[in-house]
Design an enzyme around this catalytic site. Structure first.
Site, PDB file in Angstrom:
ATOM      1  N   LYS A 132       0.580  -1.258  -0.100  1.00  0.00           N
ATOM      2  CA  LYS A 132      -0.278  -0.102  -0.099  1.00  0.00           C
ATOM      3  C   LYS A 132       1.183   1.635  -0.029  1.00  0.00           C
ATOM      4  CE  LYS A 132      -3.535  -2.479   3.188  1.00  0.00           C
ATOM      5  NZ  LYS A 132      -4.119  -2.557   3.767  1.00  0.00           N
ATOM      6  N   ASP A 142       0.401 -11.744   1.277  1.00  0.00           N
ATOM      7  CA  ASP A 142      -1.257 -10.981   0.475  1.00  0.00           C
ATOM      8  C   ASP A 142      -1.398 -10.100  -0.406  1.00  0.00           C
ATOM      9  OD1 ASP A 142      -0.068 -11.347   3.505  1.00  0.00           O
ATOM     10  OD2 ASP A 142      -2.251 -10.498   4.275  1.00  0.00           O
ATOM     11  N   ARG A 212      -2.677 -17.728   6.615  1.00  0.00           N
ATOM     12  CA  ARG A 212      -2.740 -17.073   5.972  1.00  0.00           C
ATOM     13  C   ARG A 212      -2.538 -16.827   5.061  1.00  0.00           C
ATOM     14  NH1 ARG A 212      -7.478 -14.809   8.254  1.00  0.00           N
ATOM     15  NH2 ARG A 212      -7.339 -12.915   8.279  1.00  0.00           N
ATOM     16  N   GLY A 215      -1.594 -18.929   2.625  1.00  0.00           N
ATOM     17  CA  GLY A 215      -2.644 -19.072   1.733  1.00  0.00           C
ATOM     18  C   GLY A 215      -2.842 -18.585   0.483  1.00  0.00           C
TER      19      GLY A 215
END
Length: 375
Positions: A132, A142, A212, A215
């Site tokens: 970001k 992510d 996560r 993932g």
């Protein structure tokens, strides 16, 4: 009708585009839901439910949900390109499918708007998008899921594959800088500038392997490959191998229950817990990886075991008969206003919630892969 479809129906019945019951972060903040990656995850999964069941209620819900956010000129409520937040690209994936299903020109315009953010994203010295604008020089696993499948689909469909090299290179940079050669796992984040307090000053890496994030990265690899033209050859085959190697690395840490731990390599350590969202993503990645022919047929067993393990441990009924999916880590990140440190204790400190889309969306995606097996 099976229990899971009853559960999905309950969630849809209780949700509106402004107040989806699965966006726990927005509910806790008391805010209405505008354009965000969490709803994007859920709507993508609902569209997959439509693709496999052909039940119109899923299509109607997804179309209505996104239609409410996208204006006729293609601008999107609550979305600002200038924020340069890679998470905001994720919901753009739903626009391709809805454009194909409805032919609404505003969806095509909105796709171009989201793509315009990709063209403006600042980059690290290695050439990767920042996570970001407020996290300069940082790559988080992510972020690859949030952006690259959308980027690849746009390039394949609308841009004559002009930026394929850029997409592949961003993944290969992550392999080079974020993969741990001993375990085959990837660290959650990388600071190219080595300036953040949470990073190792030599490697630039955060400290732990968060489930996560691994993932999201698994799905990023798989879904990007799924949208790529395989005829490009070498980089495609190389990326496929990166995916297969990661699945093999993750399988070493699969618990007897079928699930994985919140901090992957410390199963059994005090406070560590079997976590739903990341385990659901792994179930999806394994099952879809087999279906696409990337993984051997035998890996189906591991994916199905993960899915059933989640159902057994965390899909439960309340006294009033309503269903809930528990064991979902609400959020985890690094730095920011909260000064998140990325230590083991940090990952244990984040709230664990029920029915949040970061768990329900991937769980639903895994379920659609289970349905495909039955067919």
């Amino acid at each position: 009708m099976d229990k899971i479809e009853i559960y999905i129906d309950e969630l849809l019945e209780k949700s509106t585009p402004d107040r989806p019951i699965w966006n726990i972060e927005k509910i806790l903040q008391g805010l209405k839901s505008t354009w965000n990656y969490i709803d994007g995850c859920m709507i993508k999964a609902i569209l997959e439910m439509y693709a496999i069941t052909k039940d119109e209620k899923y299509f109607r819900f997804a179309d209505n949900f996104i239609d409410c956010k996208v204006r006729e000129d293609g601008s999107i409520e609550g979305y600002s390109v200038e924020e340069l937040n890679i998470d905001n690209v994720n919901a753009g994936k739903t626009l391709f499918e809805l454009y194909d299903l409805t032919g609404k020109e505003k969806y095509r315009k909105a796709i171009d708007l989201v793509y315009s953010q990709i063209e403006q994203m600042p980059r690290t010295a290695e050439g990767n998008f920042w996570h970001k604008n407020i996290y300069p020089n940082q790559v988080w696993l992510d972020g690859l899921y949030m952006c690259q499948p959308f980027y690849m689909e746009y390039e394949t469909r609308f841009h004559e594959k002009k930026n394929y090299d850029d997409i592949f290179r961003q993944f290969f940079n992550v392999v080079e800088h974020m993969r741990d050669p001993k375990t085959g796992l990837y660290y959650h984040a990388y600071d190219s500038s080595r300036e953040m307090f949470w990073c190792d000053k030599v490697t630039g890496l955060s400290q732990n392997f968060w489930l996560r994030a691994l993932g999201w990265y698994s799905m990023a690899l798989l879904d990007t490959l799924d949208k790529a033209d395989a005829s490009v050859g070498e980089p495609y085959e190389r990326l496929k191998k990166v995916f297969v190697d990661l699945m093999d690395a993750m399988l070493k840490y699969q618990d007897a229950s079928g699930m994985w731990y919140q901090v992957v390599n410390f199963g059994g350590m005090e406070k560590n817990y079997l976590e739903t969202s990341g385990s659901s993503i792994m179930a999806y990645a394994l099952l879809k990886g087999v279906r696409l022919g990337f993984l051997p047929e035998s890996y189906q067993t591991y994916g199905a075991k993960a899915f059933h393990g989640i159902c057994e441990k965390y899909l439960s009924e309340d006294a009033d008969g309503s269903l809930h999916l528990d064991g979902i880590c609400l959020v985890a990140g690094l730095g920011g206003k909260q000064m998140r440190s990325g230590t083991y204790d940090y990952y244990m400190s984040e709230p664990v919630v029920k029915d949040d889309a970061k768990g329900v969306g991937p769980f639903l995606l895994a379920y659609t892969e289970m349905l495909r097996l039955k067919k």
